[in-house]
Scaffold this motif. Structure first.
Motif, mmCIF file in Angstrom:
data_model
loop_
_atom_site.group_PDB
_atom_site.id
_atom_site.type_symbol
_atom_site.label_atom_id
_atom_site.label_comp_id
_atom_site.label_asym_id
_atom_site.label_seq_id
_atom_site.Cartn_x
_atom_site.Cartn_y
_atom_site.Cartn_z
ATOM 1 N N ARG A 1 0.402 -3.908 1.762
ATOM 2 C CA ARG A 1 0.902 -3.810 0.384
ATOM 3 C C ARG A 1 1.721 -5.060 0.110
ATOM 4 N NH1 ARG A 1 3.921 1.070 -2.456
ATOM 5 N NH2 ARG A 1 1.730 1.709 -2.554
ATOM 6 N N THR B 1 2.635 5.708 0.789
ATOM 7 C CA THR B 1 1.446 5.012 1.286
ATOM 8 C C THR B 1 1.629 4.591 2.744
ATOM 9 O OG1 THR B 1 1.134 4.254 -0.966
ATOM 10 C CG2 THR B 1 -0.216 3.211 0.702
ATOM 11 N N THR C 1 7.064 4.757 -0.116
ATOM 12 C CA THR C 1 7.380 5.993 0.612
ATOM 13 C C THR C 1 6.084 6.575 1.159
ATOM 14 O OG1 THR C 1 9.184 6.484 -0.910
ATOM 15 C CG2 THR C 1 8.410 8.304 0.465
ATOM 16 N N HIS D 1 -5.077 -0.227 -6.222
ATOM 17 C CA HIS D 1 -4.598 0.651 -5.148
ATOM 18 C C HIS D 1 -5.764 1.610 -4.850
ATOM 19 C CE1 HIS D 1 -2.008 2.801 -2.590
ATOM 20 N NE2 HIS D 1 -1.022 3.117 -3.407
ATOM 21 N N ALA E 1 8.070 -2.161 -1.315
ATOM 22 C CA ALA E 1 8.566 -0.830 -0.956
ATOM 23 C C ALA E 1 7.493 0.255 -1.098
ATOM 24 C CB ALA E 1 9.759 -0.484 -1.840
ATOM 25 N N GLN F 1 -5.440 5.039 -3.143
ATOM 26 C CA GLN F 1 -4.765 6.031 -3.980
ATOM 27 C C GLN F 1 -5.805 6.729 -4.859
ATOM 28 O OE1 GLN F 1 -1.343 6.999 -4.257
ATOM 29 N NE2 GLN F 1 -2.348 8.609 -5.445
ATOM 30 N N PRO G 1 0.801 9.541 -9.018
ATOM 31 C CA PRO G 1 0.814 8.913 -7.683
ATOM 32 C C PRO G 1 2.212 8.884 -7.080
ATOM 33 C CG PRO G 1 0.556 7.235 -9.388
ATOM 34 C CD PRO G 1 0.488 8.575 -10.081
HETATM 35 N N1 CP Z 1 1.502 6.505 -4.360
HETATM 36 C C1 CP Z 1 2.183 5.461 -3.884
HETATM 37 O O1 CP Z 1 1.681 4.332 -3.834
HETATM 38 O O2 CP Z 1 3.459 5.729 -3.488
HETATM 39 P P1 CP Z 1 4.399 4.751 -2.690
HETATM 40 O O3 CP Z 1 4.762 3.618 -3.630
HETATM 41 O O4 CP Z 1 5.587 5.541 -2.271
HETATM 42 O O5 CP Z 1 3.636 4.207 -1.523
#
Ligand code: CP
Length: 361
Positions: A146, A97, A95, A174, A93, A177, A311
């Protein structure tokens, strides 16, 4: 308030005054009339991005300057990604990235094939990642992946002949990030670019998290070592006795940065200039909230000019009341990720020739 989302404006990069409100640092702060050095960025052509360890300080700085230029200047009419297909393969999951990678592509006229969940692929029938990698070779030009498994990057790269961007592999790394994190920090305090920084400007960096098992803080810490000239001290606040593990401990010791492990946030909070928080770790097959007793809210004993990075996603460790304060650098961090990802796509796919000449060196 200065907008961070200036891609639709026609700001003239070289005439823009430096402007910093603290809440929304202007990307022009980072450029300071310097052009972007493409010869440094060319090192990324055709490369995969799997770890923060691949970067040196010069490369991070040029990527951040390039991202600042993309944030401050509307280049959409130059359509630098025309004809390129990016595959975003998200087996876990997300949002920010996935959507920021996809937004980055769409704004530069590339095309997307998106896998928003692994269950719509052959994975549901038991297909291996290395076989999926072989198929990707025929479908796109670059993969952003991912996955829940730390070993996923190594597995897919068995058969993959396209560049891969690791968008988070289990409890591993990551790296993009970390680039977005440092892009936000450099816009907030451009002095951190310098080789020599007066002691009064050096930061005490606090990390509320467990770098050994949280991929965002892992990559952030690795990249932070590159900026040691601007760091007075790093304090890691974790509920675990050994939050770094042997490899990161060795790296920190070799860096020469003064570092300190604390179990109580109150031991260090009043002295921190930058607080990097994270609470959610993906461990094996489930999400776990780590360090849930370390919380920041409007009553926390923060230094007057301290900034907070996170993050995201957040749980209750970061009070939304802080969103409207000048401590909030986490929205700058999340929103700037679009431009860092644009800078990576243009560099890896070697589309520098599509950009306006006057902006690049
Ligand atoms: N910063 C980050 O990795 O957020 P998401 O998990 O929503 O991708």
């Amino acid at each position: 308030m200065v907008s961070r989302f200036s891609t639709s404006s026609s700001k003239n990069l070289l005439e823009n005054p430096l402007d910093s409100t603290g809440l929304y640092p202007d990307p022009v702060n980072l450029l300071e009339h310097e052009q972007v050095n493409i010869s440094v960025l060319r090192r990324l052509v055709g490369q995969s991005i799997v770890s923060a360890d691949q970067f040196d300080k010069n490369l991070v700085l040029e990527l951040c300057k390039f991202a600042a230029m993309l944030e401050a200047t509307d280049i959409s009419t130059f359509r630098p990604l025309t004809g390129k297909i990016i595959i975003t393969a998200f087996f876990e999951a997300s949002t920010r990235t996935r959507l920021s990678f996809e937004s980055a592509v769409q704004r530069l006229d590339g095309k997307i094939i998106s896998i928003p969940t692994g269950q719509i692929t052959g994975i549901a029938k038991g297909e291996s990642l290395s076989d999926i990698g072989e198929m990707f070779n025929a479908y796109g030009d670059l993969i952003v992946m991912r996955h829940t498994e730390t070993s996923s990057v190594e597995e897919i790269m068995h058969n993959l002949r396209l560049p891969l961007i690791n968008a988070g592999n289990g409890s591993g790394e990551h790296p993009t990030q970390a680039l977005a994190d440092w892009f936000a920090l450099l816009k907030w305090k451009p002095e951190l670019k310098k080789k020599q920084i007066r002691p009064a400007s050096q930061i005490h960096l606090g990390i509320l998290g467990t770098p050994g098992s949280m991929r965002a803080v892992n990559s952030f810490l690795r990249m932070s070592i590159l900026f040691k000239s601007g760091i007075r001290k790093i304090s890691i606040v974790s509920e675990l006795a050994d939050p770094l593990g042997p490899e990161l401990t060795e790296k920190m010791e070799a860096s020469g940065i003064d570092f300190f492990i604390a179990n109580d946030i109150n031991e260090v909070l009043p002295d921190l200039d930058v607080i990097y928080m994270n609470s959610i770790a993906f461990l094996g097959d489930h999400y776990r909230s780590l360090n849930s007793r370390f919380k920041l809210d409007a009553d926390s004993n923060l230094k007057e000019d301290a900034v907070v990075l996170h993050p995201l996603a957040r749980l209750d460790e970061l009070d939304p009341l802080l969103d409207e304060t000048h401590h909030n650098l986490y929205f700058t961090q999340a929103h700037g990720a679009v431009f860092i990802r644009q800078a990576l796509f243009i560099s890896i796919l070697n589309r520098f020739d599509r950009l306006p000449e006057k902006l690049m060196l």
